[in-house]
Design an enzyme around this catalytic site. Sequence first.
Site, PDB file in Angstrom:
ATOM      1  N   CYS A   1      -6.257  16.610   1.293  1.00 16.10           N
ATOM      2  CA  CYS A   1      -6.232  18.074   1.343  1.00 16.10           C
ATOM      3  C   CYS A   1      -7.077  18.550   2.530  1.00 16.10           C
ATOM      4  CB  CYS A   1      -6.759  18.737   0.083  1.00 16.10           C
ATOM      5  SG  CYS A   1      -5.861  18.294  -1.406  1.00 16.10           S
TER       6      CYS A   1
ATOM      7  N   ARG B   1      -3.761  15.425   6.412  1.00 20.54           N
ATOM      8  CA  ARG B   1      -4.502  15.217   5.159  1.00 20.54           C
ATOM      9  C   ARG B   1      -3.620  15.387   3.925  1.00 20.54           C
ATOM     10  NH1 ARG B   1     -10.136  16.082   4.595  1.00 20.54           N
ATOM     11  NH2 ARG B   1     -11.151  15.476   6.523  1.00 20.54           N
TER      12      ARG B   1
ATOM     13  N   TRP C   1      -2.646  17.489  -0.863  1.00 18.16           N
ATOM     14  CA  TRP C   1      -2.138  16.189  -1.322  1.00 18.16           C
ATOM     15  C   TRP C   1      -2.437  16.154  -2.814  1.00 18.16           C
ATOM     16  CZ3 TRP C   1      -4.021  11.733  -3.690  1.00 18.16           C
ATOM     17  CH2 TRP C   1      -3.152  10.630  -3.665  1.00 18.16           C
TER      18      TRP C   1
ATOM     19  N   ASN D   1     -10.837  20.518  -1.866  1.00 13.92           N
ATOM     20  CA  ASN D   1     -10.469  19.141  -1.540  1.00 13.92           C
ATOM     21  C   ASN D   1     -11.340  18.245  -2.395  1.00 13.92           C
ATOM     22  OD1 ASN D   1      -9.906  16.650  -0.353  1.00 13.92           O
ATOM     23  ND2 ASN D   1     -11.349  16.990   1.334  1.00 13.92           N
ATOM     24  N   GLY D   2     -10.737  17.315  -3.130  1.00 10.74           N
ATOM     25  CA  GLY D   2     -11.527  16.416  -3.969  1.00 10.74           C
ATOM     26  C   GLY D   2     -11.029  16.448  -5.401  1.00 10.74           C
TER      27      GLY D   2
ATOM     28  N   GLU E   1       0.608  -6.976   6.231  1.00  9.05           N
ATOM     29  CA  GLU E   1       0.696  -5.726   6.990  1.00  9.05           C
ATOM     30  C   GLU E   1       2.171  -5.324   7.174  1.00  9.05           C
ATOM     31  OE1 GLU E   1      -0.744  -3.260   7.895  1.00  9.05           O
ATOM     32  OE2 GLU E   1       0.053  -2.511   9.776  1.00  9.05           O
TER      33      GLU E   1
ATOM     34  N   LYS F   1       3.804  -1.867   5.838  1.00  5.91           N
ATOM     35  CA  LYS F   1       4.473  -0.942   6.762  1.00  5.91           C
ATOM     36  C   LYS F   1       5.878  -0.617   6.269  1.00  5.91           C
ATOM     37  CE  LYS F   1       2.047   0.022   8.693  1.00  5.91           C
ATOM     38  NZ  LYS F   1       0.653   0.074   9.027  1.00  5.91           N
TER      39      LYS F   1
ATOM     40  N   GLU G   1       5.884   1.530   2.970  1.00  3.03           N
ATOM     41  CA  GLU G   1       5.386   2.911   3.028  1.00  3.03           C
ATOM     42  C   GLU G   1       6.335   3.864   3.749  1.00  3.03           C
ATOM     43  OE1 GLU G   1       1.896   2.355   6.416  1.00  3.03           O
ATOM     44  OE2 GLU G   1       1.637   3.928   4.949  1.00  3.03           O
TER      45      GLU G   1
ATOM     46  N   HIS H   1       3.852 -20.625  -6.208  1.00  2.00           N
ATOM     47  CA  HIS H   1       2.999 -20.390  -7.384  1.00  2.00           C
ATOM     48  C   HIS H   1       3.427 -19.154  -8.159  1.00  2.00           C
ATOM     49  CE1 HIS H   1       0.497 -23.674  -6.129  1.00  2.00           C
ATOM     50  NE2 HIS H   1       0.455 -23.153  -4.920  1.00  2.00           N
TER      51      HIS H   1
ATOM     52  N   LYS I   1      -2.373  10.899   5.898  1.00  2.00           N
ATOM     53  CA  LYS I   1      -2.985  10.075   6.938  1.00  2.00           C
ATOM     54  C   LYS I   1      -4.443   9.759   6.620  1.00  2.00           C
ATOM     55  CE  LYS I   1      -2.875   8.071  10.962  1.00  2.00           C
ATOM     56  NZ  LYS I   1      -2.154   6.782  10.971  1.00  2.00           N
TER      57      LYS I   1
HETATM   58  O1  M6R Z   1      -8.219   5.742   8.029  1.00  2.00           O
HETATM   59  P1  M6R Z   1      -8.297   4.378   7.426  1.00  2.00           P
HETATM   60  O2  M6R Z   1      -8.076   3.297   8.401  1.00  2.00           O
HETATM   61  O3  M6R Z   1      -9.580   4.181   6.651  1.00  2.00           O
HETATM   62  O4  M6R Z   1      -7.118   4.337   6.386  1.00  2.00           O
HETATM   63  C1  M6R Z   1      -6.934   3.243   5.545  1.00  2.00           C
HETATM   64  C2  M6R Z   1      -5.558   3.251   4.921  1.00  2.00           C
HETATM   65  O5  M6R Z   1      -5.382   4.410   4.150  1.00  2.00           O
HETATM   66  C3  M6R Z   1      -4.448   3.192   5.983  1.00  2.00           C
HETATM   67  O6  M6R Z   1      -4.596   2.085   6.806  1.00  2.00           O
HETATM   68  C4  M6R Z   1      -3.073   3.149   5.293  1.00  2.00           C
HETATM   69  O7  M6R Z   1      -2.928   1.960   4.594  1.00  2.00           O
HETATM   70  C5  M6R Z   1      -1.967   3.323   6.341  1.00  2.00           C
HETATM   71  N1  M6R Z   1      -1.092   4.389   5.954  1.00  2.00           N
HETATM   72  C6  M6R Z   1      -1.136   2.111   6.532  1.00  2.00           C
HETATM   73  O8  M6R Z   1      -0.142   2.295   7.484  1.00  2.00           O
END
Ligand code: M6R
Length: 608
Positions: free
Chosen positions: A2, A27, A74, A98-99, A479, A483, A486, A502, A603
């Site tokens: 937020c 945010r 958010w 926010n929070g 990773e 990617k 998401e 396993h 983000k």
């Molecule tokens: O700003 P940060 O690097 O601390 O964020 C960590 C994760 O929220 C961030 O890397 C998230 O996993 C990304 N959306 C991945 O693409």
Amino acid sequence: MCGIVGIVGITNTVPRMMEALHRLEYRGYDSAGVATLHGGELHRCRAVGKIAALDSKLVDQPIKGDIGIGHTRWATHGEAVEVNAHPHMADGLAVVHNGIIENFASLKKELIENGHNFEGETDTEVVAHLISEYLARGLAPKDAVFETLKRIEGAFALAIIIKNENERIFAARRGSPLVVGMGKGENYLGSDAIALASLSNKLIYLEEGDWAEISREAVTVFDMTGAVVTRPVTYSQVSNTFADKGNYRHFMQKEIFEQPFILAQTIGKYFDQTGGGVKLPAGDFDFANVSKVTIIACGTSYYAALVAKFWLEKMARISVEVDIASEFRYRDPVYTEGGLAIFISQSGETADTLAALKHAKAAGQSILSILNAEESSMSRESDMVFPIYAGPEIGVASTKAFTCQLIVLAALATEIARARGKLDEAGVVSAINSVGEIPKLVADVLSNHKGIEKIAHKIAKARDILFVGRGLHSAIAMEGALKLKEISYIHAEGYAAGELKHGPIALIDENVPVIGLAPHNELFDKTVSNLQEIMARQGQVIVISDHDPSAVGSNGEDLMSFKMPKCDDIASPIVYAVPVQLLAYYAAVEKGTDADQPRNLAKSVTVE
Ligand code: M6R
């Protein structure tokens, strides 16, 4: 998450609040809203979805006012519907938040018993009703806010405007950041310096427990006890220009394709290619005598930490513990005296990483943060900050920030290895030379992007996809899976290839594509064995390798593959990150999802 903005202005605040909300969209983008005071009366406009939806609504239902607060949401408590959008109002006051208010349920029960009617399901609404309750009991606005702050628990940044209080905004922070911007005859409030970039660069960061009364002419900050306190004024360097996509369709695409240039820039900051060795902004910190390294991060930054563990243990022969930030402080971690705690974060604001940082700091660890946002909560708490110089990363999926984090971590691993006597001058020169090759290797991969586009076309209809790799590349497999899931919403998991047998191998059938990251290194044969185990069960293996794919075998037909350039152990995880980024991007394009602002995400993750 937020984003919050507030303006106590001398002209209409709405256009400027909307500009700030666009900056804050990273945010969260579930809903947005603004509230103003005009002629002593409150006005509000809210819309579900991205800020653009609020822009449109304001055209049809304009509001104005010299005092205003705004919010981009958010969702935490309550769906993304208009009644849950901020600002929340109760009897002549409006609140943005926010929070998370952790004791909202008991407060809400009490307020309902006192006759308050709630509109939606958010935790925030109790703050508005609690202030109105105190106002109704005859408290002055400032006292009503203070009493409310004493009752609420959890993490919050709040901005409040009250009917007929035409001179001021109240603000409060506990756990979530909030910054006051100072102007000429006007003052501002924002979640961060980015929000205020076009309003003011003269800033006061509120500290934990602070609350404030912000008028046109003055900013009065109080601490948790209600005593007036003085907080330092700082000057922000954050640019007020908006990043643009150039000729690219998405920011993510631009951010992937600009990596050769951006990586070269970061390499130039940390590696002196003219014989000066590795250059770290660490002052006189003694890396030779670090007893243990702990690396903490979330999401993609956590996968960068996993790669760094391999490098540090192999090159510097030092014990490295890696953990995800959301778990770290709750498992009562064991620290050693003289330990170095490293925090990796693109945003520098991730709530879990920030809380873990404070935990390690309180335990006496030296704190080193690797950040893209140099002006951030984490940078203010750290002993050393190593910027990654990736530039603004707008796409929610982290791409260039990940590869730049790895460059900085490679520099750190090289320097710790040198300081500990594990790497001689020739070894340092060789590391510098191999890092110097990375921009060209990445450019080579990007120039063959059509090959990945073809693979993306093939896999985009799959329901489940696995990514596998060994050693350093197990982290890149994870990773790649993150990617892909998401931004394309395809279910994907990344595994160390040897782990499949396993359990996960039970998932394999002819409908499950498996992306095998198989650089021709000392683990190549082991990786091939694992890929053959998958093919033996009709899994559709797709190989990403610098070696001849026929060495992996076939399923009766040639394996689909993507040819990588040859790279060593330092360059390899960085260069292999690029095809998995491209694969996710092209799969998202194929599926028609929003690659830059995928559903349910933000983000900067500023809630626990
Ligand atoms: O700003 P940060 O690097 O601390 O964020 C960590 C994760 O929220 C961030 O890397 C998230 O996993 C990304 N959306 C991945 O693409």
